[in-house]
Design a protein around this motif. Structure first.
Motif, PDB file in Angstrom:
ATOM      1  N   GLN A  16      -3.074  49.976  14.553  1.00 38.06           N
ATOM      2  CA  GLN A  16      -2.301  48.805  14.940  1.00 38.06           C
ATOM      3  C   GLN A  16      -3.104  47.932  15.892  1.00 38.06           C
ATOM      4  OE1 GLN A  16       0.654  47.776  13.700  1.00 38.06           O
ATOM      5  NE2 GLN A  16       0.520  45.919  14.944  1.00 38.06           N
ATOM      6  N   TYR A 134      -0.609  50.662   4.659  1.00 41.09           N
ATOM      7  CA  TYR A 134      -0.043  52.010   4.719  1.00 41.09           C
ATOM      8  C   TYR A 134      -0.233  52.677   3.370  1.00 41.09           C
ATOM      9  CZ  TYR A 134       3.118  55.810   5.974  1.00 41.09           C
ATOM     10  OH  TYR A 134       3.642  57.046   6.268  1.00 41.09           O
ATOM     11  N   SER A 135      -1.483  53.014   3.069  1.00 41.13           N
ATOM     12  CA  SER A 135      -1.791  53.666   1.793  1.00 41.13           C
ATOM     13  C   SER A 135      -2.939  54.633   2.009  1.00 41.13           C
ATOM     14  CB  SER A 135      -2.154  52.635   0.724  1.00 41.13           C
ATOM     15  OG  SER A 135      -3.330  51.929   1.079  1.00 41.13           O
ATOM     16  N   LEU A 139      -6.262  54.604   4.382  1.00 42.42           N
ATOM     17  CA  LEU A 139      -6.227  55.412   5.595  1.00 42.42           C
ATOM     18  C   LEU A 139      -7.074  56.671   5.500  1.00 42.42           C
ATOM     19  CD1 LEU A 139      -2.415  55.151   6.475  1.00 42.42           C
ATOM     20  CD2 LEU A 139      -4.305  53.850   7.463  1.00 42.42           C
ATOM     21  N   ILE A 151      -2.923  60.911   9.306  1.00 40.95           N
ATOM     22  CA  ILE A 151      -1.474  60.868   9.500  1.00 40.95           C
ATOM     23  C   ILE A 151      -0.875  62.276   9.501  1.00 40.95           C
ATOM     24  CG2 ILE A 151      -0.783  60.659   7.071  1.00 40.95           C
ATOM     25  CD1 ILE A 151       1.181  58.410   8.121  1.00 40.95           C
ATOM     26  N   TYR A 186       7.361  59.234   6.283  1.00 41.08           N
ATOM     27  CA  TYR A 186       7.662  58.327   7.387  1.00 41.08           C
ATOM     28  C   TYR A 186       8.450  57.147   6.828  1.00 41.08           C
ATOM     29  CZ  TYR A 186       4.268  60.591  10.534  1.00 41.08           C
ATOM     30  OH  TYR A 186       3.582  61.476  11.330  1.00 41.08           O
ATOM     31  N   HIS A 188       9.695  53.421   6.992  1.00 42.38           N
ATOM     32  CA  HIS A 188       9.468  52.118   7.617  1.00 42.38           C
ATOM     33  C   HIS A 188      10.848  51.571   7.998  1.00 42.38           C
ATOM     34  CE1 HIS A 188       5.500  52.484   5.719  1.00 42.38           C
ATOM     35  NE2 HIS A 188       5.107  51.587   6.608  1.00 42.38           N
ATOM     36  N   LYS A 192       8.814  47.620   4.921  1.00 46.23           N
ATOM     37  CA  LYS A 192       7.508  46.963   4.831  1.00 46.23           C
ATOM     38  C   LYS A 192       7.468  45.937   3.712  1.00 46.23           C
ATOM     39  CE  LYS A 192       5.109  50.485   1.988  1.00 46.23           C
ATOM     40  NZ  LYS A 192       6.253  51.392   1.750  1.00 46.23           N
ATOM     41  N   SER A 199       3.748  47.352   9.180  1.00 41.79           N
ATOM     42  CA  SER A 199       3.636  48.437   8.209  1.00 41.79           C
ATOM     43  C   SER A 199       2.845  49.630   8.728  1.00 41.79           C
ATOM     44  CB  SER A 199       2.992  47.928   6.914  1.00 41.79           C
ATOM     45  OG  SER A 199       1.677  47.470   7.150  1.00 41.79           O
ATOM     46  N   ILE A 200       2.024  49.446   9.752  1.00 39.50           N
ATOM     47  CA  ILE A 200       1.228  50.548  10.288  1.00 39.50           C
ATOM     48  C   ILE A 200       1.557  50.795  11.759  1.00 39.50           C
ATOM     49  CG2 ILE A 200      -0.778  49.201  11.018  1.00 39.50           C
ATOM     50  CD1 ILE A 200      -0.773  52.618   9.158  1.00 39.50           C
ATOM     51  N   LEU A 205       7.675  53.526  12.417  1.00 40.17           N
ATOM     52  CA  LEU A 205       7.549  54.655  11.496  1.00 40.17           C
ATOM     53  C   LEU A 205       8.207  55.882  12.104  1.00 40.17           C
ATOM     54  CD1 LEU A 205       3.834  54.105  10.473  1.00 40.17           C
ATOM     55  CD2 LEU A 205       5.766  54.038   8.904  1.00 40.17           C
TER      56      LEU A 205
END
Length: 352
Positions: A16, A134-135, A139, A151, A186, A188, A192, A199-200, A205
């Motif tokens: 973030q 957020y994928s 990540l 994560i 998680y 959102h 999102k 989103s992150i 989350l």
């Protein structure tokens, strides 16, 4: 919600921070920058290392990340100072999720549709970028995960601190602990697909059971009702949560054939009626709690008082069970068992 989570600090938050820098220091200053280059990240060297590594690694996630940042930069170069100022206000508001949940008038949420009205090209491309942040194909890239962690590690640290073991949005289902290889999704909290910039953000989350996430909430909006009106909602990381009150009244004495129509549920306290109504609508709480009170579990709750009282009277054993339920409200659905048994007692169903 029944209880709130304790927020944890983790290296994943750095993502973030990277996004904050990209938005505020790269995009919002694009109008006074001649051209896009990696030198724009000289004041954020870890992020510069990431975008540089992505440039030379040719991964799908990395290519997407770098390409979209530059494409959005070029659109920002065409915006007026007033348009950029508006976008900055929306960015800060959307990332102040606690005050948005309080319906604080100083914080006005924005959606992608609002950004599209401001600039027809910008809304769709920002949505592609932020939803994709957020994928796992992004990540999990080593150049990024070396900086921010994984994560899965965040989840394990999270549940080691938040040890209730139940979904706080319903209390009906377990949350996977650090001792199993799986983990909960998680949620959102601000969807999102509708709300940009969050989103992150781990303030947006929260681990959630599958029934709440996929079966009930989905992409429902906690900030606006079905008519588009702003409303208050519970904030998952509220430091001063309210004590939930649940009252049950039974309109039938036939526990074995109880139906939802025989049950009246009331939630309190009244000073948070708006938050309670939002919670009920998002997660289908009333329907699910009534179903629980019509289940085999509820029959067991009732029969246990009769069958296991031993040398005590059912009323005496009931008092013991109610005291135990009060002390451990989230074990064995005690938060619901207690008012259900109290409702049975009010109908003199334990009097022999």
């Amino acid at each position: 919600m029944l209880f709130t989570y304790q927020y944890i600090n983790h290296s994943m938050e750095k993502m973030q921070e990277f996004v904050d820098y990209i938005f505020l220091e790269v995009w919002c200053k694009a109008a006074v920058i001649t051209e896009y280059s990696f030198e724009l990240y000289n004041n954020k060297l870890e992020l510069k290392e990431v975008v540089t590594a992505f440039h030379y690694s040719s991964t799908i996630g990395g290519d997407f990340f770098n390409t979209k940042i530059e494409e959005i930069f070029l659109i920002f170069q065409t915006l007026s100072p007033d348009e950029i100022s508006q976008l900055e206000q929306w960015y800060h508001s959307n990332n102040n999720i606690e005050n948005l949940c309080k319906n604080d008038p100083l914080f006005v949420p924005s959606r992608y549709s609002d950004i599209t009205l401001l600039n027809a090209k910008l809304g769709p491309i920002l949505k592609k970028f932020f939803v994709r942040l957020y994928s796992q194909d992004l990540l999990s890239l080593k150049a990024l995960s070396d900086k921010i962690g994984k994560i899965e590690d965040h989840y394990n640290e999270f549940v080691m601190v938040n040890r209730t073991g139940k979904c706080p949005f319903c209390g009906l289902y377990d949350i996977d602990s650090e001792y199993v290889h799986t983990r909960e999704a998680y949620d959102h909290y601000l969807p999102k697909s509708e709300y940009p910039f969050t989103s992150i953000s781990f303030k947006n989350l929260a681990p959630i059971c599958n029934k709440c996430n996929s079966g009930n909430k989905g992409s429902k909006d906690p900030l606006k009702d079905t008519n588009g009106n702003r409303r208050k909602a519970f904030y998952p990381y509220n430091l001063n949560p309210n004590v939930m009150e649940i009252d049950i009244k039974l309109n039938s004495t036939d526990i074995m054939k109880m139906t939802p129509q025989d049950i009246t549920l009331t939630f309190g306290p009244t000073n948070i009626d708006e938050e309670l109504n939002t919670w009920n609508e998002l997660f289908g709480i009333e329907e699910r709690y009534k179903a629980k009170c019509c289940s085999a579990d509820a029959i067991y709750w009732f029969n246990q008082i009769i069958d296991e009282c031993g040398d005590k009277s059912p009323i005496e054993f009931l008092a013991i069970r109610l005291d135990s339920a009060k002390k451990s409200p989230y074990s064995d659905t005690n938060f619901l068992r207690k008012p259900f048994l109290e409702a049975c007692a009010s109908l003199n169903l334990f009097t022999i």
